[in-house]
Structures are given as C-alpha cells and as structure tokens.
Design a protein around this motif. Structure first.
Motif, PDB file in Angstrom:
ATOM      1  N   LEU A   1     -11.301   9.468   1.519  1.00 16.06           N
ATOM      2  CA  LEU A   1      -9.997   9.100   1.324  1.00 16.06           C
ATOM      3  C   LEU A   1      -9.074  10.068   0.862  1.00 16.06           C
ATOM      4  O   LEU A   1      -7.720   9.656   0.681  1.00 16.06           O
ATOM      5  CB  LEU A   1      -9.755   7.788   0.421  1.00 16.06           C
ATOM      6  CG  LEU A   1     -10.924   6.524   0.906  1.00 16.06           C
ATOM      7  CD1 LEU A   1     -10.687   5.563  -0.274  1.00 16.06           C
ATOM      8  CD2 LEU A   1     -10.343   5.857   2.038  1.00 16.06           C
TER       9      LEU A   1
ATOM     10  N   GLY B   1      -5.994   5.408  -0.559  1.00 16.95           N
ATOM     11  CA  GLY B   1      -6.492   6.908  -0.426  1.00 16.95           C
ATOM     12  C   GLY B   1      -5.182   7.700  -0.237  1.00 16.95           C
ATOM     13  O   GLY B   1      -4.519   7.598   0.556  1.00 16.95           O
TER      14      GLY B   1
ATOM     15  N   TYR C   1     -12.309   3.641  -6.089  1.00 12.11           N
ATOM     16  CA  TYR C   1     -11.967   4.534  -4.885  1.00 12.11           C
ATOM     17  C   TYR C   1     -11.860   6.178  -5.811  1.00 12.11           C
ATOM     18  O   TYR C   1     -11.768   7.188  -5.197  1.00 12.11           O
ATOM     19  CB  TYR C   1     -10.557   4.636  -4.456  1.00 12.11           C
ATOM     20  CG  TYR C   1     -10.355   3.141  -3.911  1.00 12.11           C
ATOM     21  CD1 TYR C   1     -11.473   2.576  -2.772  1.00 12.11           C
ATOM     22  CD2 TYR C   1      -9.410   2.199  -4.142  1.00 12.11           C
ATOM     23  CE1 TYR C   1     -11.273   1.660  -2.367  1.00 12.11           C
ATOM     24  CE2 TYR C   1      -9.331   0.970  -3.604  1.00 12.11           C
ATOM     25  CZ  TYR C   1     -10.313   0.487  -2.896  1.00 12.11           C
ATOM     26  OH  TYR C   1     -10.178  -0.688  -2.273  1.00 12.11           O
TER      27      TYR C   1
END
Length: 263
Positions: free
Chosen positions: A82, A103, A76
């Motif tokens: 996010l 996130g 991520y």
C-alpha cells in the motif's frame, strides 16, 4: 440526466437516531450541491449506473454515516503493497472516502488525479464532497460502469470490495436505489412527448423501464437507439398497435398499464 439529490440518498440509506443520524445528515447535506454534477462528470448518468453507484457507496459508508473507517488503521502499518513505508503510515493513511482510499500510494495517486495533495493532507479525503469525488474516480478507474450497464452486482461488488463482503446488504441497497429512481422516472406527467430514434434523456429511460415492465428486453441508458426502436416495435406488435417504432399517445397509454402502481 436523472435528478439525484441528497434526498435520493436518504431514501436508500437506513434510518439512524442520535449522533449517527446527525453525522449522516451532515454528510448528505454537504454532498448535495456537488452530487449531480460530479456523477455526470464521471459518466455515472444512467439509471443503472446511478443505482449501482449509490448502492455500493451506501454500503461502504455504513449508510452514508461515515467517510472514515471505524478501525484505527493500525492493521495497515508496514504494508509496503500500500506504500506504507514510514512509521505511522497505517493510521495516517487509513481508509477514507465513500469508497475507502487506503495506503500512502493510493492517497498519492488519487490526490494527483483530483488535483489535491492527499499524501500531505490525508484527512481531507474524509471531507464529504471530496469523498464523493474519490469514490467516482475509483469507479472510473475500475470501469465499474460496465458492470452496472449489465446490472451485474457480483462484478461491481468484486471491483469495489475485492471480494463479496456484505453482498446481501449491497443487494438490498440496490433494490432501494432502483425503486427510488423508478419513482422519479415514473412520476405522473401531464403530457408525454412523442419519442423516436435519436431522442435521449430521462423520458427515454422511462420508456425503457416501461418496456422492461412489459417483458421486452431493452437497455436502460436513456438513449433511443436502434435497440430501443426494435424493442418498441416488438411491444407495438404485441399490443396490436401500429408498429412504426415511434412512441406516441397510444403506445404510452398501453405502456402505462405495466408501470408501477405509484405512477
């Protein structure tokens, strides 16, 4: 409302051994005291809503044995969609919760919703009791109760997962959840009350389950409204009873013939 405890979750979840079993027991024990009140607060309070919620969270948490994703969160990193704009955000805001929160932006938004600064303390999202609240908040925001009311596992899964990953396991968990809740709904009772339109509660859900077992289409919401009364009248007509829409001893006795064998 139906009584839901950690024992209900244990009946749905897979059995583990060793460290996995210990972690599962820790999570379920710490959730137990908050479970019923939290579900009620988020209107996850009918048999179908509870069954779908438990099925989805059982799958998402690997059988209630983790409240944090197994991966590092490195995937991520740099995900601006996010809100991960700072170095290290990917791992810092990895997936946590019974339905995983991922996130920086989501940690901030859900933290504001539940009154805890999750953006500053992201690890707290993995606390079992808080992970339950986060899952319920997610459920409310996506209006997943509406899918559960239709008994639509496809729509519920899509709302939770953004796809249909693990659908077979979610189906299996849902079947277990329904069976466990039905076991409580159909537990032997020394006396069942007379029910009529306007009555609410688990005993009405028991009636509605019985009508379904008898092949009568009816909602499963614990509310004896006009639809349930019409279903009762249909059943009474088919059973050769007085079709007054009031469920007394004779109607209960006939419904009992269709209840699960363990009733």
């Amino acid at each position: 409302m139906l009584t839901v405890t950690s024992d209900t979750l244990r009946a749905i979840a897979p059995r583990f051994s060793g460290d996995k079993a210990a972690r599962q027991d820790e999570i379920l024990t710490r959730i137990n005291d908050e479970l019923a009140t939290t579900l009620e607060r988020y209107a996850i309070n009918t048999a179908l809503r509870i069954a779908h919620f438990l099925a989805q969270t059982a799958h998402e948490s690997a059988g209630f044995r983790t409240t944090e994703e197994f991966a590092s969160g490195d995937a991520y990193e740099g995900r601006s969609d996010l809100g991960n704009t700072e170095p290290g955000d990917g791992m810092r805001y990895k997936g946590r919760g019974l339905i995983q929160l991922t996130g920086r932006a989501n940690y901030r938004a859900f933290g504001e919703a539940v009154g805890i600064a999750l953006e500053d303390e992201p690890e707290r999202a993995a606390e079992p009791a808080l992970s339950l609240v986060i899952a319920c908040e997610y459920w409310r925001r996506r209006d997943i109760n509406a899918h559960a009311d239709r008994d639509d596992i496809i729509a519920a899964t899509w709302a939770v997962n953004g796809g249909l990953n693990g659908l077979d396991d979610r189906r299996a968990c849902l079947a277990k959840a329904k069976a466990e809740l039905a076991r409580h709904l159909f537990a032997p009772a020394t006396a069942l009350p007379v029910l009529r339109q306007g009555t609410r509660g688990p005993v009405v859900a028991r009636l509605q389950h019985g009508l379904r077992e008898a092949g009568i289409t009816v909602g499963l919401d614990g509310d004896f409204g006009p639809g349930t009364k019409a279903a009762v009248i249909t059943f009474q007509n088919q059973a050769g009873l007085v079709a007054d829409g009031i469920v007394g001893a004779a109607s209960w006795a006939r419904l009992a013939r269709n209840e699960p064998a363990n009733a």
